[in-house]
Design a protein around this motif. Structure first.
Motif, mmCIF file in Angstrom:
data_model
loop_
_atom_site.group_PDB
_atom_site.id
_atom_site.type_symbol
_atom_site.label_atom_id
_atom_site.label_comp_id
_atom_site.label_asym_id
_atom_site.label_seq_id
_atom_site.Cartn_x
_atom_site.Cartn_y
_atom_site.Cartn_z
ATOM 1 N N LYS A 73 0.825 -1.209 0.000
ATOM 2 C CA LYS A 73 0.000 0.000 0.000
ATOM 3 C C LYS A 73 0.857 1.256 0.000
ATOM 4 O O LYS A 73 1.927 1.272 0.595
ATOM 5 C CB LYS A 73 -0.872 0.029 1.268
ATOM 6 C CG LYS A 73 -1.758 -1.192 1.430
ATOM 7 C CD LYS A 73 -2.500 -1.126 2.765
ATOM 8 C CE LYS A 73 -3.085 -2.469 3.151
ATOM 9 N NZ LYS A 73 -4.109 -2.972 2.248
ATOM 10 N N HIS A 101 -9.519 -0.679 5.846
ATOM 11 C CA HIS A 101 -9.077 -0.898 7.231
ATOM 12 C C HIS A 101 -10.305 -0.686 8.113
ATOM 13 O O HIS A 101 -10.810 0.433 8.211
ATOM 14 C CB HIS A 101 -7.999 0.102 7.629
ATOM 15 C CG HIS A 101 -6.623 -0.198 7.100
ATOM 16 N ND1 HIS A 101 -6.300 -0.159 5.771
ATOM 17 C CD2 HIS A 101 -5.486 -0.526 7.763
ATOM 18 C CE1 HIS A 101 -5.012 -0.449 5.634
ATOM 19 N NE2 HIS A 101 -4.491 -0.668 6.814
ATOM 20 N N HIS A 123 -8.236 -6.053 9.388
ATOM 21 C CA HIS A 123 -8.123 -5.852 10.845
ATOM 22 C C HIS A 123 -9.285 -6.529 11.570
ATOM 23 O O HIS A 123 -9.138 -7.635 12.034
ATOM 24 C CB HIS A 123 -8.051 -4.364 11.243
ATOM 25 C CG HIS A 123 -6.671 -3.816 11.160
ATOM 26 N ND1 HIS A 123 -5.669 -4.227 11.989
ATOM 27 C CD2 HIS A 123 -6.127 -2.907 10.324
ATOM 28 C CE1 HIS A 123 -4.553 -3.584 11.679
ATOM 29 N NE2 HIS A 123 -4.807 -2.782 10.666
ATOM 30 N N ASP A 158 0.474 -7.346 7.829
ATOM 31 C CA ASP A 158 0.330 -5.898 8.076
ATOM 32 C C ASP A 158 1.707 -5.256 8.245
ATOM 33 O O ASP A 158 1.859 -4.281 8.981
ATOM 34 C CB ASP A 158 -0.542 -5.628 9.322
ATOM 35 C CG ASP A 158 -0.940 -4.159 9.464
ATOM 36 O OD1 ASP A 158 -0.849 -3.414 8.481
ATOM 37 O OD2 ASP A 158 -1.319 -3.768 10.586
HETATM 38 ZN ZN LIG Z 1 -2.600 -1.681 7.427
#
Ligand SMILES: [Zn+2]
Length: 411
Positions: free
Chosen positions: A148, A247, A270, A322
Motif C-alpha cells: 500500500k 481498514h 483488521h 500488516d
Molecule cells: Zn494496514
C-alpha cells in the motif's frame, strides 16, 4: 524450454481444490501428497503427483531432491505497507516503557514521523529500503505481497510511493500487488473533508490514469476517516475502476465492517472490534476478512479478531502480516501462522489456507497462484521440516530452505 522436477517432498502441500477461496471445512483440506513431486516447465507447474510418477515423466529434466522437507505454495501476503523511510524504534522503546499513544505522538513519534521521513526521501532511497524489506519477505517464504501507499499524503508523495512500488515489482523478484491508500491519515495541512476532496479529485484520477494501483483502501476509524468519508472515497475509487479494500474496526467498532458489506469491498482488514453484526454484513457482501494478528501482538494488546466465528459464518478468512514500521514490524508469515493458532485458535491447516489460496483470491490472482496445481505459476517454498504443522509450531526460527518464483530460485 527449461524444465526441472522437484522430488521426494515429505509433504507436498498442494491446496488443490475448488477454483475459489476456501470456507468452513474446506480450509482444513490441504490436499497433501506424501513423498510428492512436481514437474516445472517454463516457470509453470506442469504435473503434480507422487514422486515415482513424476520421476517417470521427468525425462532429462534436472532434479531437485527435497527429501525430508515440506513444499508449500509461496505465501501470499494480502496486507502490507512495504514502502516507507526510516523506522519507529523510538516509539517501540517508548511503548515498552509504558508510554501511551498520545505521549508517543507528542514526542514526535507515530505515523507523522514516518510521513515526514518518507516525504523527505527520494525515489531511489525508497527503492533501496523497499528492496531490503522485499528480501525479508522472500526469506520467510512469501512470494507475493500486496503493497500500500499511504505515507505521503500529498498528491506528489503518494504518486512517488506508488512509482516506487512499481519499480520494486520490476527490479525485485517478489511479486507485488499495488494498493492506493491515500486515505491512510489526514494530511496536517488541511481538514478531513478538504483532504477527502484531494483524494477524490486529484489523487484518484492521477493514480488511475498512470495505472499505478489495482486496489483502493481507506483507514476507516475515529479520528481518521468516518463512515461517510470512507464511503465517498471508496465509491469514487470504484468509478475509477479500482477494486476495494478497507481498514475496518481496528480500534473501535465504527460500522466499517457493515460499510464493507454494503459496498461489497473485496476485503475488510483488521476487524479486531467487529461483532456478530459486522460478521453477518461481511458474509452478505461476500467480503473476505483479512486478519492481522501481528499488529495486535506488537502493540501489546490481547484483542484478537474473532476468527472462529468468522470461519463458522462461512467467511473466506485471510491472515496477513500488516508489515509496517509502527504497529507490525514483521514480514514473517510463519510468525503469523503461530499467532493465528495460539491466539485466534485457528488450526495449522486453516492458517495455511488463509495464507496461500485465500489471499491469492483476495488479490484477484487465484487462477495463477496460491496452490500447486498444473497450469499455475511455479511459486513455491521449501521448508526444513517434515510436517507442515511445524511451521506454526516452532516460532521465531526461520525454516526456509529455498524459494522459487515462476520457476526461478530467488532464495
Ligand atoms: Zn494496514
Amino acid at each position: 524450454m527449461s524444465s526441472f522436477a522437484v522430488l521426494h517432498a515429505s509433504e507436498l502441500v498442494t491446496l488443490a481444490g475448488p477454483k475459489r477461496a476456501r470456507v468452513r471445512s474446506e480450509l482444513s483440506e490441504l490436499a497433501i501428497i506424501p513423498d510428492g513431486g512436481m514437474l516445472i516447465r517454463d516457470g509453470r507447474i506442469e504435473v503434480v503427483g507422487p514422486s515415482n510418477e513424476i520421476e517417470n515423466k521427468a525425462g532429462e529434466a534436472e532434479v531437485i531432491d527435497v527429501r525430508g522437507k515440506v513444499v508449500l505454495p509461496g505465501f501470499v501476503d494480502a496486507h502490507t505497507h512495504l514502502v516507507f523511510a526510516g523506522n519507529r524504534l523510538d516509539d517501540f522503546e517508548r511503548r515498552a516503557r509504558g508510554d501511551t499513544y498520545e505521549q508517543i505522538a507528542k514526542a514526535g513519534g507515530g505515523i507523522w514521523s514516518t510521513v515526514e521521513k518518507t516525504r523527505e526521501a527520494n525515489e531511489d532511497e525508497l527503492v533501496t529500503q523497499a528492496k531490503k524489506h522485499a528480501d525479508w519477505f522472500l526469506r520467510c517464504g512469501t512470494t507475493t505481497a500486496e503493497s500500500k501507499s499511504g505515507y505521503g499524503l500529498t498528491l506528489d508523495d503518494e504518486l512517488k510511493i506508488l512509482r516506487v512500488i512499481r519499480r520494486l515489482s520490476k527490479e525485485a523478484p517478489l511479486e507485488i500487488v499495488p494498493t492506493f491508500l491515500g486515505a491512510h491519515a489526514v494530511s496536517r495541512e488541511m481538514n478531513t473533508d478538504e483532504y477527502v476532496d484531494l483524494v477524490i479529485n486529484d489523487m484518484l484520477p492521477r493514480v488511475t490514469s498512470e495505472n499505478l494501483a489495482e486496489f483502493c483502501d481507506v483507514f476507516c476509524e475515529q479520528g481518521y476517516f468516518d463512515i461517510e468519508q470512507s464511503r465517498r472515497i471508496l465509491t469514487a475509487a470504484k468509478r475509477f475502476g479500482l477494486n476495494l479494500r478497507i481498514h475496518a474496526d481496528q480500534l473501535s467498532e465504527s460500522g466499517a465492517a457493515r460499510l464493507a458489506g454494503e459496498l461489497k469491498t473485496t476485503t475488510a482488514d483488521h476487524l479486531e472490534k467487529t461483532d456478530e453484526h459486522g460478521i453477518a454484513a461481511l458474509k452478505s457482501g461476500g467480503v473476505q476478512p483479512v486478519l492481522l494478528p501481528g499488529s495486535v501482538y506488537a502493540l501489546g494488546s490481547t484483542c484478537y479478531p474473532r476468527a472462529r466465528e468468522m470461519i463458522e459464518a462461512g467467511l473466506a478468512v485471510v491472515i496477513a502480516t500488516d508489515f509496517n514500521p509502527g504497529s507490525s514490524p514483521t514480514p514473517s508469515m510463519p510468525m503469523i501462522l503461530s499467532l493465528a493458532c495460539t491466539q485466534m485458535k485457528m488450526s495449522p491447516a486453516e492458517a495455511i489456507s488463509a495464507s496461500t489460496i485465500n489471499p491469492a483470491y483476495s488479490l484477484g490472482r487465484g487462477d495463477q497462484i496460491g496452490s500447486l496445481e498444473p497450469g499455475k505459476l511455479a511459486n513455491f517454498a521449501i521448508f526444513e521440516c517434515e510436517d507442515y504443522r511445524e511451521l506454526a509450531y516452532w516460532f521465531g526460527l526461520p525454516l526456509t530452505h529455498g524459494v522459487y518464483i515462476k520457476g526461478k530460485k530467488v532464495q
